[in-house]
Design a protein around this motif. Structure first.
Motif, PDB file in Angstrom:
ATOM      1  N   ARG A  21       0.850  -1.192   0.000  1.00 51.38           N
ATOM      2  CA  ARG A  21       0.000   0.000   0.000  1.00 51.38           C
ATOM      3  C   ARG A  21       0.880   1.234   0.000  1.00 51.38           C
ATOM      4  NH1 ARG A  21      -5.258   1.649   3.713  1.00 51.38           N
ATOM      5  NH2 ARG A  21      -5.550   3.693   2.725  1.00 51.38           N
ATOM      6  N   LEU A  22       0.527   2.208  -0.841  1.00 49.44           N
ATOM      7  CA  LEU A  22       1.298   3.443  -0.946  1.00 49.44           C
ATOM      8  C   LEU A  22       0.599   4.549  -0.170  1.00 49.44           C
ATOM      9  CD1 LEU A  22       2.235   3.338  -4.744  1.00 49.44           C
ATOM     10  CD2 LEU A  22       3.547   2.501  -2.788  1.00 49.44           C
ATOM     11  N   PHE A  23       1.346   5.206   0.695  1.00 48.10           N
ATOM     12  CA  PHE A  23       0.810   6.289   1.516  1.00 48.10           C
ATOM     13  C   PHE A  23       1.330   7.626   1.007  1.00 48.10           C
ATOM     14  CE2 PHE A  23       0.666   2.508   4.133  1.00 48.10           C
ATOM     15  CZ  PHE A  23      -0.606   2.578   4.695  1.00 48.10           C
ATOM     16  N   GLU A  24       0.457   8.602   0.933  1.00 50.22           N
ATOM     17  CA  GLU A  24       0.772   9.874   0.307  1.00 50.22           C
ATOM     18  C   GLU A  24       1.936  10.611   0.979  1.00 50.22           C
ATOM     19  OE1 GLU A  24      -2.605  12.368  -0.053  1.00 50.22           O
ATOM     20  OE2 GLU A  24      -3.746  10.963  -1.290  1.00 50.22           O
ATOM     21  N   LEU A  27       5.391   8.942   0.567  1.00 49.47           N
ATOM     22  CA  LEU A  27       5.710   8.927  -0.861  1.00 49.47           C
ATOM     23  C   LEU A  27       6.048  10.329  -1.345  1.00 49.47           C
ATOM     24  CD1 LEU A  27       5.933   6.855  -3.099  1.00 49.47           C
ATOM     25  CD2 LEU A  27       3.547   7.300  -3.690  1.00 49.47           C
ATOM     26  N   ALA A  28       5.327  11.328  -0.831  1.00 48.69           N
ATOM     27  CA  ALA A  28       5.622  12.719  -1.195  1.00 48.69           C
ATOM     28  C   ALA A  28       7.023  13.101  -0.742  1.00 48.69           C
ATOM     29  CB  ALA A  28       4.587  13.652  -0.570  1.00 48.69           C
ATOM     30  N   GLU A  29       7.417  12.624   0.427  1.00 49.37           N
ATOM     31  CA  GLU A  29       8.763  12.909   0.921  1.00 49.37           C
ATOM     32  C   GLU A  29       9.814  12.211   0.071  1.00 49.37           C
ATOM     33  OE1 GLU A  29       8.655  11.650   4.947  1.00 49.37           O
ATOM     34  OE2 GLU A  29       7.467  13.364   5.651  1.00 49.37           O
ATOM     35  N   THR A  30       9.524  10.960  -0.312  1.00 50.00           N
ATOM     36  CA  THR A  30      10.480  10.212  -1.136  1.00 50.00           C
ATOM     37  C   THR A  30      10.668  10.859  -2.499  1.00 50.00           C
ATOM     38  OG1 THR A  30       9.921   8.116  -0.051  1.00 50.00           O
ATOM     39  CG2 THR A  30      10.934   7.986  -2.235  1.00 50.00           C
ATOM     40  N   LEU A  31       9.559  11.286  -3.100  1.00 54.39           N
ATOM     41  CA  LEU A  31       9.606  11.870  -4.446  1.00 54.39           C
ATOM     42  C   LEU A  31       9.897  13.367  -4.414  1.00 54.39           C
ATOM     43  CD1 LEU A  31       6.530  10.039  -6.041  1.00 54.39           C
ATOM     44  CD2 LEU A  31       8.949   9.444  -6.258  1.00 54.39           C
ATOM     45  N   GLN A  32       9.892  13.937  -3.212  1.00 53.45           N
ATOM     46  CA  GLN A  32      10.177  15.363  -3.015  1.00 53.45           C
ATOM     47  C   GLN A  32       9.184  16.256  -3.749  1.00 53.45           C
ATOM     48  OE1 GLN A  32      14.332  15.688  -4.182  1.00 53.45           O
ATOM     49  NE2 GLN A  32      15.021  15.160  -2.122  1.00 53.45           N
ATOM     50  N   ILE A  33       7.904  15.902  -3.583  1.00 51.14           N
ATOM     51  CA  ILE A  33       6.821  16.706  -4.141  1.00 51.14           C
ATOM     52  C   ILE A  33       5.717  16.785  -3.092  1.00 51.14           C
ATOM     53  CG2 ILE A  33       7.300  16.157  -6.568  1.00 51.14           C
ATOM     54  CD1 ILE A  33       5.127  14.059  -6.452  1.00 51.14           C
ATOM     55  N   ARG A  35       1.617  16.555  -1.690  1.00 46.98           N
ATOM     56  CA  ARG A  35       0.674  15.444  -1.703  1.00 46.98           C
ATOM     57  C   ARG A  35      -0.250  15.485  -2.921  1.00 46.98           C
ATOM     58  NH1 ARG A  35      -2.007  14.836   4.163  1.00 46.98           N
ATOM     59  NH2 ARG A  35      -3.024  13.123   3.033  1.00 46.98           N
ATOM     60  N   THR A  36      -0.594  16.686  -3.391  1.00 44.59           N
ATOM     61  CA  THR A  36      -1.519  16.776  -4.535  1.00 44.59           C
ATOM     62  C   THR A  36      -0.948  16.112  -5.785  1.00 44.59           C
ATOM     63  OG1 THR A  36      -2.579  18.783  -3.694  1.00 44.59           O
ATOM     64  CG2 THR A  36      -2.793  18.338  -6.047  1.00 44.59           C
ATOM     65  N   PRO A  37       0.266  16.451  -6.207  1.00 46.87           N
ATOM     66  CA  PRO A  37       0.816  15.747  -7.376  1.00 46.87           C
ATOM     67  C   PRO A  37       1.062  14.262  -7.124  1.00 46.87           C
ATOM     68  CG  PRO A  37       2.447  17.250  -6.449  1.00 46.87           C
ATOM     69  CD  PRO A  37       1.136  17.580  -5.799  1.00 46.87           C
ATOM     70  N   VAL A  38       1.276  13.868  -5.856  1.00 46.13           N
ATOM     71  CA  VAL A  38       1.422  12.442  -5.551  1.00 46.13           C
ATOM     72  C   VAL A  38       0.135  11.707  -5.900  1.00 46.13           C
ATOM     73  CG1 VAL A  38       1.497  10.778  -3.653  1.00 46.13           C
ATOM     74  CG2 VAL A  38       3.245  12.519  -3.829  1.00 46.13           C
ATOM     75  N   ARG A  39      -1.004  12.299  -5.519  1.00 48.24           N
ATOM     76  CA  ARG A  39      -2.291  11.678  -5.862  1.00 48.24           C
ATOM     77  C   ARG A  39      -2.469  11.592  -7.374  1.00 48.24           C
ATOM     78  NH1 ARG A  39      -4.028  14.662  -1.264  1.00 48.24           N
ATOM     79  NH2 ARG A  39      -4.674  16.422  -2.566  1.00 48.24           N
ATOM     80  N   GLU A  40      -2.039  12.628  -8.096  1.00 44.55           N
ATOM     81  CA  GLU A  40      -2.154  12.633  -9.554  1.00 44.55           C
ATOM     82  C   GLU A  40      -1.283  11.540 -10.170  1.00 44.55           C
ATOM     83  OE1 GLU A  40      -1.044  16.565 -10.653  1.00 44.55           O
ATOM     84  OE2 GLU A  40      -2.916  17.478  -9.931  1.00 44.55           O
ATOM     85  N   VAL A  41      -0.079  11.380  -9.634  1.00 43.18           N
ATOM     86  CA  VAL A  41       0.837  10.355 -10.128  1.00 43.18           C
ATOM     87  C   VAL A  41       0.250   8.966  -9.903  1.00 43.18           C
ATOM     88  CG1 VAL A  41       3.048   9.221  -9.666  1.00 43.18           C
ATOM     89  CG2 VAL A  41       2.956  11.701  -9.969  1.00 43.18           C
TER      90      VAL A  41
END
Length: 234
Positions: A21-24, A27-33, A35-41
């Protein structure tokens, strides 16, 4: 989008195994973005079939069975076969045929003097373009859309087994067989032989199925090196 490419790469490399399971927030911290673009991704990757949406709105990495992979490859063959038949029956312009011949020549140039000498990167690029162009020649936006959907899964794409294939004798041989089928497929389309074009295109897709069988049953270590196969379970 960098974040999309990065998360896709991490999933296909096995950093996030099937069922994860992926948590926003993390994941946002890992991708350095944010939360909104994380949901889009994640929504984009769900459309591609790499993630499943959960009832509560979250996402989980999808896992696939061997049968799923076989079915995806078979579906691509059916769709590309239909595209080839339509292209042949409806007729392709001289400019279109010239474009296919140019791509075929680029594929030919990828082969060196020996059977082991193949410019894999150039072949992969030209191969993907040859397949996409042939589908475009069908004149059907419906077929184009469905082929695009079917090939989003990494093990179902026309170039699924090109990565590292020159290291495996069986895969090297398959490249030469595939190139012969490219020639015959173009000839069938140019001659407006719809049934023949469809048959060749469907057989062409079966090369990927044979390579999948080899990776799963003959050399399981390849599962760790070929894109997306790490997502397969028994």
């Amino acid at each position: 989008m960098r974040a999309l490419m990065e998360l896709r790469k991490r999933i296909l490399s096995g950093d996030y195994p099937g069922g994860t399971r992926l948590f926003e927030v993390p994941l946002a911290e890992t991708l350095q973005i944010s939360r909104t673009p994380v949901r889009e991704v994640m929504s984009r990757l769900a459309e591609e079939g790499l993630l499943d949406r959960l009832a509560n709105g979250g996402f989980v990495v999808r896992s696939f069975t061997y049968a799923d992979a076989v079915d995806a490859i078979e579906l691509r063959g059916v769709l590309e076969g239909t595209a080839a038949r339509l292209a042949a029956e409806r007729g392709v312009s001289q400019a279109g045929l010239d474009q296919l011949r140019e791509l075929l020549a680029r594929l030919e140039d990828c082969f060196g003097s020996s059977s082991d000498d193949v410019d894999l990167e150039a072949y992969s690029e030209a191969n993907a373009r040859f397949h996409a162009t042939l589908v475009e020649m069908s004149g059907s936006t419906v077929i184009q859309r469905e082929v695009d959907r079917a090939t989003r899964l990494p093990f179902a794409s026309p170039s699924a087994f090109l990565s590292g294939s020159t290291q495996v004798a069986a895969f090297r041989q398959s490249l030469h067989i595939a190139q012969d089928q490219h020639r015959n497929l173009l000839a069938a389309v140019a001659s407006r032989e719809g049934a023949r074009a469809e048959f060749i295109a469907r057989e062409h897709a079966r090369i990927a199925r044979k390579n999948l069988e080899y990776a799963v049953y003959e050399d399981p270590e390849l599962m760790l090196t070929l894109p997306g196969l790490v997502l397969l379970n028994s």
